[in-house]
Motif scaffolding. Structure first.
Motif, mmCIF file in Angstrom:
data_model
loop_
_atom_site.group_PDB
_atom_site.id
_atom_site.type_symbol
_atom_site.label_atom_id
_atom_site.label_comp_id
_atom_site.label_asym_id
_atom_site.label_seq_id
_atom_site.Cartn_x
_atom_site.Cartn_y
_atom_site.Cartn_z
ATOM 1 N N GLY A 64 21.023 -15.057 40.111
ATOM 2 C CA GLY A 64 20.398 -13.953 40.979
ATOM 3 C C GLY A 64 20.216 -12.606 40.370
ATOM 4 N N LEU A 65 20.180 -12.593 39.087
ATOM 5 C CA LEU A 65 20.111 -11.282 38.561
ATOM 6 C C LEU A 65 18.390 -10.978 38.500
ATOM 7 C CD1 LEU A 65 20.948 -8.803 36.354
ATOM 8 C CD2 LEU A 65 20.576 -10.461 34.655
ATOM 9 N N LYS A 66 18.022 -9.821 39.098
ATOM 10 C CA LYS A 66 16.743 -9.396 39.262
ATOM 11 C C LYS A 66 16.097 -8.565 37.965
ATOM 12 C CE LYS A 66 16.393 -11.361 43.231
ATOM 13 N NZ LYS A 66 15.716 -12.712 43.139
ATOM 14 N N LYS A 67 17.136 -7.799 37.525
ATOM 15 C CA LYS A 67 16.577 -6.640 36.597
ATOM 16 C C LYS A 67 17.818 -6.335 35.690
ATOM 17 C CE LYS A 67 14.665 -1.989 36.136
ATOM 18 N NZ LYS A 67 14.174 -0.945 36.953
ATOM 19 N N TYR A 68 17.636 -6.245 34.633
ATOM 20 C CA TYR A 68 18.899 -5.761 33.595
ATOM 21 C C TYR A 68 18.237 -4.656 32.815
ATOM 22 C CZ TYR A 68 22.716 -6.782 30.048
ATOM 23 O OH TYR A 68 23.661 -6.937 29.443
ATOM 24 N N ALA A 69 18.744 -3.650 32.748
ATOM 25 C CA ALA A 69 18.408 -2.272 31.826
ATOM 26 C C ALA A 69 19.497 -1.702 31.111
ATOM 27 C CB ALA A 69 17.647 -1.293 32.661
ATOM 28 N N VAL A 70 19.581 -1.248 30.041
ATOM 29 C CA VAL A 70 20.317 -0.679 29.139
ATOM 30 C C VAL A 70 20.069 0.637 28.807
ATOM 31 C CG1 VAL A 70 21.687 -2.664 28.582
ATOM 32 C CG2 VAL A 70 19.856 -1.604 26.983
ATOM 33 N N SER A 71 21.070 1.836 28.556
ATOM 34 C CA SER A 71 20.539 3.028 27.809
ATOM 35 C C SER A 71 20.166 3.062 26.525
ATOM 36 C CB SER A 71 21.606 3.822 28.156
ATOM 37 O OG SER A 71 22.600 3.534 27.314
ATOM 38 N N LYS A 72 19.225 3.953 26.306
ATOM 39 C CA LYS A 72 18.622 3.830 24.776
ATOM 40 C C LYS A 72 19.169 5.123 24.413
ATOM 41 C CE LYS A 72 14.116 3.479 22.240
ATOM 42 N NZ LYS A 72 12.718 3.414 22.567
ATOM 43 N N GLY A 73 19.804 5.361 23.004
ATOM 44 C CA GLY A 73 20.094 6.420 22.520
ATOM 45 C C GLY A 73 21.421 7.028 23.000
ATOM 46 N N PRO A 74 21.839 8.317 22.625
ATOM 47 C CA PRO A 74 22.936 8.734 23.082
ATOM 48 C C PRO A 74 22.882 8.894 24.480
ATOM 49 C CG PRO A 74 22.003 9.778 21.366
ATOM 50 C CD PRO A 74 21.131 9.042 21.790
ATOM 51 N N VAL A 75 24.220 8.743 25.207
ATOM 52 C CA VAL A 75 24.477 8.916 26.694
ATOM 53 C C VAL A 75 25.057 10.405 26.705
ATOM 54 C CG1 VAL A 75 25.657 8.340 28.699
ATOM 55 C CG2 VAL A 75 24.532 6.398 27.108
ATOM 56 N N ALA A 76 24.472 11.369 27.478
ATOM 57 C CA ALA A 76 24.843 12.787 27.229
ATOM 58 C C ALA A 76 25.094 13.118 28.719
ATOM 59 C CB ALA A 76 24.066 13.802 26.734
ATOM 60 N N SER A 77 25.863 14.246 28.858
ATOM 61 C CA SER A 77 26.158 14.893 30.086
ATOM 62 C C SER A 77 25.773 16.186 30.097
ATOM 63 C CB SER A 77 27.604 14.896 30.339
ATOM 64 O OG SER A 77 28.334 15.930 29.532
ATOM 65 N N PRO A 78 25.641 16.956 31.107
ATOM 66 C CA PRO A 78 25.105 18.275 30.971
ATOM 67 C C PRO A 78 25.829 19.166 29.984
ATOM 68 C CG PRO A 78 24.991 17.557 33.255
ATOM 69 C CD PRO A 78 25.748 16.577 32.586
ATOM 70 N N ALA A 79 27.146 18.772 30.142
ATOM 71 C CA ALA A 79 27.956 19.771 29.042
ATOM 72 C C ALA A 79 27.957 19.370 27.690
ATOM 73 C CB ALA A 79 29.365 19.742 29.684
ATOM 74 N N GLY A 80 27.160 18.134 27.502
ATOM 75 C CA GLY A 80 27.470 17.743 25.967
ATOM 76 C C GLY A 80 27.429 16.076 26.144
ATOM 77 N N PRO A 81 28.035 15.678 24.713
ATOM 78 C CA PRO A 81 28.658 14.400 24.736
ATOM 79 C C PRO A 81 29.326 13.907 25.762
ATOM 80 C CG PRO A 81 29.000 15.396 22.589
ATOM 81 C CD PRO A 81 28.673 16.565 23.790
ATOM 82 N N SER A 82 29.253 12.555 26.257
ATOM 83 C CA SER A 82 29.927 11.916 27.348
ATOM 84 C C SER A 82 31.043 11.071 27.185
ATOM 85 C CB SER A 82 28.858 11.313 28.097
ATOM 86 O OG SER A 82 28.563 9.897 27.454
ATOM 87 N N GLY A 83 31.056 10.591 25.962
ATOM 88 C CA GLY A 83 32.383 9.539 25.798
ATOM 89 C C GLY A 83 31.783 8.004 26.182
ATOM 90 N N ILE A 84 30.651 8.139 26.608
ATOM 91 C CA ILE A 84 30.089 6.754 26.854
ATOM 92 C C ILE A 84 28.916 6.498 26.074
ATOM 93 C CG2 ILE A 84 28.273 5.479 28.698
ATOM 94 C CD1 ILE A 84 31.320 6.563 29.919
ATOM 95 N N HIS A 85 29.135 5.284 25.275
ATOM 96 C CA HIS A 85 28.337 4.591 24.394
ATOM 97 C C HIS A 85 27.111 4.126 24.872
ATOM 98 C CE1 HIS A 85 27.351 3.044 20.354
ATOM 99 N NE2 HIS A 85 27.174 2.037 20.907
ATOM 100 N N LEU A 86 27.419 3.266 26.218
ATOM 101 C CA LEU A 86 25.934 2.530 26.544
ATOM 102 C C LEU A 86 26.344 2.375 28.108
ATOM 103 C CD1 LEU A 86 23.844 -0.036 24.955
ATOM 104 C CD2 LEU A 86 25.338 -1.108 27.081
ATOM 105 N N VAL A 87 25.035 2.279 28.683
ATOM 106 C CA VAL A 87 25.068 2.272 30.087
ATOM 107 C C VAL A 87 24.391 0.994 30.326
ATOM 108 C CG1 VAL A 87 24.470 3.026 32.526
ATOM 109 C CG2 VAL A 87 25.293 4.831 30.627
#
Length: 102
Positions: A34-57
């Motif tokens: 049933g998977l229709k689409k699969y996307a992942v983040s590319k490059g650093p995952v940031a927050s408005p305040a800077g680094p997010s602590g998230i490596h990949l989404v």
């Protein structure tokens, strides 16, 4: 539509995470029924305040939340879920929700 968003926290070894994720986990997850689409983040995952602590989404799209539940209840889904602890040394948060266009 419905989505599951996986927030992979910074792992102990980012290079090992990236290699395993690309070579092993993505091919497993792409078999989810049933998977229709699969996307992942590319490059650093940031927050408005800077680094997010998230490596990949990862964002996986299905027709409904029921389809997500069925997918992860399937043999392919169980294999995908069981694979996460093998590479996600920083842990992961999963969010499941229905979506609508606005």
């Amino acid at each position: 539509m419905a989505e599951i968003v996986v927030l992979y926290k910074t792992p102990k070894d980012a290079a090992a995470f990236d290699k395993y994720y690309a070579e092993t986990h993505i091919p497993l997850a792409k078999k989810l029924p049933g998977l229709k689409k699969y996307a992942v983040s590319k490059g650093p995952v940031a927050s408005p305040a800077g680094p997010s602590g998230i490596h990949l989404v990862a964002i996986l799209t299905f027709d409904s939340v029921a389809d997500i539940q069925a997918a992860f209840g399937s043999p392919e889904g169980k294999a995908t879920g069981a694979d996460v602890p093998k590479f996600a040394s920083g842990g992961a948060d999963l969010l499941i929700f229905d979506t609508k266009e606005v």
